[in-house]
Design a protein around this motif. Structure first.
Motif, PDB file in Angstrom:
ATOM      1  N   UNK A   2      37.423  37.234  37.950  1.00 59.90           N
ATOM      2  CA  UNK A   2      36.699  36.606  36.830  1.00 59.90           C
ATOM      3  C   UNK A   2      37.387  36.727  35.472  1.00 59.90           C
ATOM      4  N   UNK A   3      38.718  36.798  35.473  1.00 62.78           N
ATOM      5  CA  UNK A   3      39.399  37.033  34.199  1.00 62.78           C
ATOM      6  C   UNK A   3      39.102  35.980  33.149  1.00 62.78           C
ATOM      7  N   UNK A   4      39.125  34.730  33.604  1.00 58.14           N
ATOM      8  CA  UNK A   4      38.906  33.630  32.691  1.00 58.14           C
ATOM      9  C   UNK A   4      37.534  33.682  32.045  1.00 58.14           C
ATOM     10  N   UNK A   5      36.542  33.889  32.886  1.00 59.56           N
ATOM     11  CA  UNK A   5      35.160  33.951  32.399  1.00 59.56           C
ATOM     12  C   UNK A   5      35.000  35.118  31.435  1.00 59.56           C
ATOM     13  N   UNK A   6      35.546  36.263  31.823  1.00 57.20           N
ATOM     14  CA  UNK A   6      35.449  37.444  30.961  1.00 57.20           C
ATOM     15  C   UNK A   6      36.029  37.157  29.586  1.00 57.20           C
ATOM     16  N   UNK A   7      37.198  36.540  29.592  1.00 54.89           N
ATOM     17  CA  UNK A   7      37.866  36.216  28.325  1.00 54.89           C
ATOM     18  C   UNK A   7      37.001  35.326  27.457  1.00 54.89           C
ATOM     19  N   UNK A 288      26.484  46.372  37.874  1.00 49.20           N
ATOM     20  CA  UNK A 288      27.906  46.739  37.757  1.00 49.20           C
ATOM     21  C   UNK A 288      28.765  45.483  37.663  1.00 49.20           C
ATOM     22  N   UNK A 289      28.370  44.450  38.424  1.00 47.70           N
ATOM     23  CA  UNK A 289      29.154  43.215  38.377  1.00 47.70           C
ATOM     24  C   UNK A 289      29.051  42.589  36.991  1.00 47.70           C
ATOM     25  N   UNK A 294      31.640  41.140  31.904  1.00 48.89           N
ATOM     26  CA  UNK A 294      31.709  41.236  30.444  1.00 48.89           C
ATOM     27  C   UNK A 294      32.826  42.167  29.981  1.00 48.89           C
ATOM     28  N   UNK A 295      33.692  42.524  30.917  1.00 50.06           N
ATOM     29  CA  UNK A 295      34.858  43.326  30.548  1.00 50.06           C
ATOM     30  C   UNK A 295      34.517  44.755  30.197  1.00 50.06           C
ATOM     31  N   UNK A 354      37.958  47.827  29.717  1.00 51.34           N
ATOM     32  CA  UNK A 354      38.993  47.341  28.804  1.00 51.34           C
ATOM     33  C   UNK A 354      40.342  47.133  29.459  1.00 51.34           C
ATOM     34  N   UNK A 355      40.620  47.902  30.491  1.00 48.38           N
ATOM     35  CA  UNK A 355      41.961  47.842  31.079  1.00 48.38           C
ATOM     36  C   UNK A 355      42.183  46.544  31.837  1.00 48.38           C
TER      37      UNK A 355
END
Ligand SMILES: Nc1nc2c(ncn2[C@@H]2O[C@H](COP(=O)(O)OP(=O)(O)OP(=O)(O)O)[C@@H](O)[C@H]2O)c(=O)[nH]1
Ligand SMILES: [Mg+2]
Length: 442
Positions: A2-7, A288-289, A294-295, A354-355
């Protein structure tokens, strides 16, 4: 994951974070961005709209506009709503039957066979069950073989009938076999098709009617986004399944399936698959998800994994060695193996708050330890227990034996020395205190 969504969510919410004056216009603008982020992630349109409406209502109801830290409050509201959207509470699996019967359903390639193995392994190790895997994919001999390979790998018996083309009969016979042989869980793997079609639906509906499973799980590839939701609907209409398994979450999926599936079929996600290996299975925890999306990382899961793999007896021995200054490369390699048991590096790093975001473009492969292991394996027992004896000529020999360079050997020795020093400093209760603190976080 989900990197894109998180960003995008991060960017949307960032506008509000740290800003003193927040207006209704601001909130509306932010929520518009949130909605766009969700749609880009392939979240169902209706789901996304309802979601932002609910967040807006909550936000206005709680006077976000007048609170001191509206940004943080918005993040919390979004997080809570996201958790709700994904089912709120963690859903368990029903194992009350004797034997408990679990039926896998889903399209071709969604990961049914792999997940059947993972679940059997999970139930065997975590819940001390005695599962039986059943091969009901009668169309491809390779499919039956695949399940046998999986079964062998995890030490679980596989039931199959060569030449029998009737999945209903095979499943029924398998349950009788399970009863006779003391298996208390029966996991039935079925054949998938490329798309939803009547023949597949009739077949699995017949198996379902004949064996009345305690749990029917719908297995879906998370990469398929919006399609996943439609397929889930079709299967649910016929089977009224108990829960969803989202596979392939280790890839960079857009996240749409994870977020919309519960609200569309009103069935919880129960498990996720995060890799091809048999231990790449996790119970799905909505809160947790949401944190991960939400990073905010998933520290709880990380600590749980550490605790699972952490061997207290080994740790005690290790502490003694450190105290006596006997920590050597044999111990070092054991430590590496402990870390490796926790899962793939990328997966673990993604759980650190954050990582995930900071390191998302860094290619971390699990072979990172290979060089180190090769170097240590090229050492003599004496060198491993007393690294101080490693002189120039020994370094050359080790480098040659491990296919590395003297420079790499030097680097490892340096790291090892630093680590030994740090460990000594942590003596006197430091390490123990850390583990106690971790225990309390549970
Ligand atoms: N990366 C990754 N790959 C997975 C995961 N689960 C399954 N796979 C892979 O996906 C492919 C298909 O998995 P299968 O378990 O054979 O799928 P299936 O649903 O049984 O497929 P059919 O029997 O053809 O219907 C295999 O190559 C698996 O290794 C996962 O969680 N992560
Ligand atoms: Mg299969």
């Amino acid at each position: 994951m989900f990197n894109n969504l998180s960003d995008k969510l991060d960017k949307a919410l960032h506008v509000l974070k740290g800003h003193g004056s927040i207006t209704e216009v601001n909130v509306a603008e932010t929520l518009k961005e949130v909605r766009r982020a969700l749609l880009d992630a392939d979240v169902n349109f209706k789901t996304a709209k309802e979601f932002t409406n609910r967040v807006k209502e909550k936000a206005l109801g709680q006077d976000v506009l007048t609170t001191l830290q509206p940004g943080q409050l918005m993040v919390k509201i979004v997080k809570d709503e996201l958790t709700e959207l994904m089912g709120g509470e963690t859903a368990g699996i029903n194992l009350k039957g004797s034997p408990s019967v679990i039926l896998m359903s889903g399209l071709q390639g969604s990961g049914k066979t792999t997940f059947s193995g993972k679940l059997a392994n999970f139930l065997k190790t975590k819940k001390t069950k005695k599962p039986l895997l059943v091969a009901c994919d009668v169309y491809r001999p390779a499919a039956i073989n695949q399940l046998h390979v999986v079964g062998e790998q995890i030490g679980v018996e596989v039931y199959s009938e060569e030449g029998n083309m009737d999945p209903v009969a095979i499943a029924t016979n398998a349950i009788a076999h399970a009863k006779q042989n003391g298996h208390n869980v029966v996991i039935v793997d079925t054949a998938g098709r490329l798309a939803v079609d009547e023949a597949m639906m009739t077949e699995i509906a017949n198996v379902h009617a004949a064996i009345t499973p305690d749990e029917t799980l719908f297995v879906v590839d998370s990469m398929t986004g919006q399609d996943a939701v439609n397929t889930a609907k079709a299967f649910n209409d016929r089977l009224n399944f108990e829960g969803v398994v989202l596979t392939k979450l280790d890839g960079d999926t857009r996240g749409g399936a994870a977020i919309s599936i519960k609200s569309v079929v009103n069935k919880p996600i129960k498990f996720i698959g995060t890799g091809e290996k048999m231990d790449a299975i996790d119970v799905f925890h909505p809160a947790r998800m949401a944190d991960r999306i939400l990073g905010m990382g998933d520290v709880v899961s990380l600590v749980e994994r550490a605790q699972e793999q952490f061997d207290e007896e080994e740790a005690r021995k290790l502490q003694k060695k450190i105290a006596k200054n006997q920590f050597g490369f044999d111990d070092f390699i054991k430590q590496i193996q402990q870390v490796k048991k926790m899962g793939s590096m990328k997966d673990l790093i993604g759980m650190i708050p954050g990582a995930g975001k900071a390191l998302k473009d860094v290619d971390i492969d699990d072979d990172a330890f290979k060089g180190i292991e090769a170097i240590i394996h090229s050492m003599t027992p004496e060198e491993r227990s007393t690294p101080a004896v490693i002189n120039g000529s020994r370094k050359k020999r080790i480098a040659k034996g491990s296919g590395t360079s003297v420079q790499e050997v030097n680097q490892l020795l340096k790291q090892f020395n630093q680590m030994s020093k740090m460990m000594k400093m942590m003596q006197g209760g430091g390490g123990r205190k850390m583990m106690q603190a971790m225990g309390k976080m549970r």
